[in-house]
Enzyme design. Structure first.
Site, mmCIF file in Angstrom:
data_model
loop_
_atom_site.group_PDB
_atom_site.id
_atom_site.type_symbol
_atom_site.label_atom_id
_atom_site.label_comp_id
_atom_site.label_asym_id
_atom_site.label_seq_id
_atom_site.Cartn_x
_atom_site.Cartn_y
_atom_site.Cartn_z
ATOM 1 N N GLN A 76 36.963 38.195 29.697
ATOM 2 C CA GLN A 76 37.786 38.667 30.837
ATOM 3 C C GLN A 76 36.876 39.233 31.937
ATOM 4 O O GLN A 76 37.238 40.187 32.625
ATOM 5 C CB GLN A 76 38.753 39.758 30.377
ATOM 6 C CG GLN A 76 40.076 39.242 29.823
ATOM 7 C CD GLN A 76 40.980 38.602 30.872
ATOM 8 O OE1 GLN A 76 40.776 38.727 32.078
ATOM 9 N NE2 GLN A 76 41.987 37.898 30.409
ATOM 10 N N SER A 77 35.695 38.647 32.127
ATOM 11 C CA SER A 77 34.695 39.239 33.007
ATOM 12 C C SER A 77 35.132 39.309 34.483
ATOM 13 O O SER A 77 35.387 38.280 35.113
ATOM 14 C CB SER A 77 33.404 38.424 32.904
ATOM 15 O OG SER A 77 32.503 38.811 33.901
ATOM 16 N N ASN A 78 35.154 40.521 35.019
ATOM 17 C CA ASN A 78 35.393 40.699 36.457
ATOM 18 C C ASN A 78 34.189 40.221 37.247
ATOM 19 O O ASN A 78 34.314 39.727 38.361
ATOM 20 C CB ASN A 78 35.636 42.171 36.765
ATOM 21 C CG ASN A 78 36.826 42.719 36.011
ATOM 22 O OD1 ASN A 78 37.931 42.236 36.167
ATOM 23 N ND2 ASN A 78 36.590 43.722 35.168
#
Ligand SMILES: *Cc1c(COP(=O)(O)O)cnc(C)c1O
Length: 332
Positions: A76-78
């Site tokens: 879920q990397s921003n």
């Protein structure tokens, strides 16, 4: 500090605001004055802290003639979302490698950032097992793209090298300028401490402008002693790049690991409470992985009386709210 000596793209037209949080301060009932710096509202699709680092990383990539960006992150990397976002704006190809640190957590048709990777038109997306050597995986990808005639540039996870961390040294200078304009001192600045560029950059920058304001990191994954070493090392590299002869002292770097819970990205009751409390008092959306756990730390410090009555505390909101939609069950 002089940032003009480094290639830099201009993504941030104005300082992010520093806002008081009177309702949250009252709710905690300890006479402490909480403020928030809204880096969640930075430009770049859906906002967040990586934009500051990417001004320098993508500046460097373009100065080196790159036409392709490769980076990596958790599922879920921003950071991956924002690297992709700015690559779109710069007309660069962007390839992502995602580490599935929690087995089964990547869902191609998933919500939050998974959806945004697809929407923003990621060039390729590879999901690898937790514990994979991400640097080696990115180098392999770069070699295969170079063989096709591309000019790839690798940005490390979180853009947390000395180039990227300069973005947060610049943020420290911006923050001190705002505090001076408001004639408002802070007793402490609290930041999430993950891949370390935000924490290291802020610590270096605050030292660089001789602010005398302690910066404290709330860990999201690692134990205290390991994280402090990583932040210190990166802070020293960043200080050297900026020519700050005095660097930072080991005692300038302090981390707290009491709010990680069972591990990176795994929900905790304190995170759920913090996210809910910020939403219901200040209408600020935190995220489950970083700012929610850092805010859990902030709330606990205040409740435990770490800060005297009348103290001013600044919470750096690093963004991440798109991930909330992938964690709705934790809030029901
Ligand atoms: C990456 C990230 C952080 C942590 O910043 P680091 O520089 O990696 O330590 C905090 N909050 C959000 C929302 C992030 O995406």
């Amino acid at each position: 500090m002089n940032f003009t000596r480094f290639p830099r793209r201009h993504y941030i037209p104005a300082p992010t605001s520093i806002e008081p949080m009177p309702a949250l301060s009252r709710a905690l009932g300890k006479g402490v004055n909480l403020y928030i710096k809204r880096d969640d509202l930075l430009p770049g699709a859906a906002g967040g802290n990586k934009t500051r680092k990417l001004e320098f990383c993508l500046g460097d990539a373009l100065a080196k003639g790159a036409d392709t960006i490769i980076t990596c992150g958790a599922v879920q990397s921003n950071h991956c979302r924002l690297t992709l976002s700015w690559s779109v704006k710069e007309n660069l190809d962007c390839h992502l490698i995602l580490e599935e640190r929690v087995k089964g957590s990547y869902k191609k048709d998933g919500s939050g950032n998974h959806f945004l990777f697809e929407l923003l038109g990621v060039k390729s997306l590879e999901v690898v097992e937790g514990g994979t050597d991400m640097k080696a995986a990115m180098e392999k990808k770069a070699a295969s793209l170079a063989a096709l005639g591309k000019k790839p540039y690798i940005i490390p996870g979180g853009a947390s090298n000395a180039v990227g961390a300069m973005g947060y040294a610049a943020c420290a200078e911006e923050t001190m300028g705002q505090l001076n304009a408001l004639h408002l001192n802070m007793d402490c600045i609290i930041v999430p401490s993950g891949s370390a560029g935000t924490h290291a950059g802020m610590a270096v920058g605050m030292k660089g402008v001789n602010a005398g304001i302690p910066v404290r990191g709330v860990n999201v994954s690692r134990p205290k002693n390991i994280q402090e070493k990583i932040v210190y090392q990166l802070a020293m590299e960043t200080a050297e790049k900026l020519g700050l002869k005095w660097g930072v002292a080991p005692e300038d770097i302090v981390c707290f690991d009491d709010y990680v819970g069972p591990g990176y990205s795994l929900p905790t009751p304190a995170m759920v409470e913090a996210v809910t409390l910020f939403a219901r008092t200040e209408a600020v959306l935190l995220d489950p992985v970083y700012s929610g756990k850092a805010a859990a730390g902030l709330i606990d410090f205040v409740r435990k009386g770490h800060f005297k009555k009348g103290a001013n505390l600044l919470f750096l909101h690093t963004g991440g709210s798109p991930a909330l939609y992938a964690y709705m069950e934790s809030f029901r």
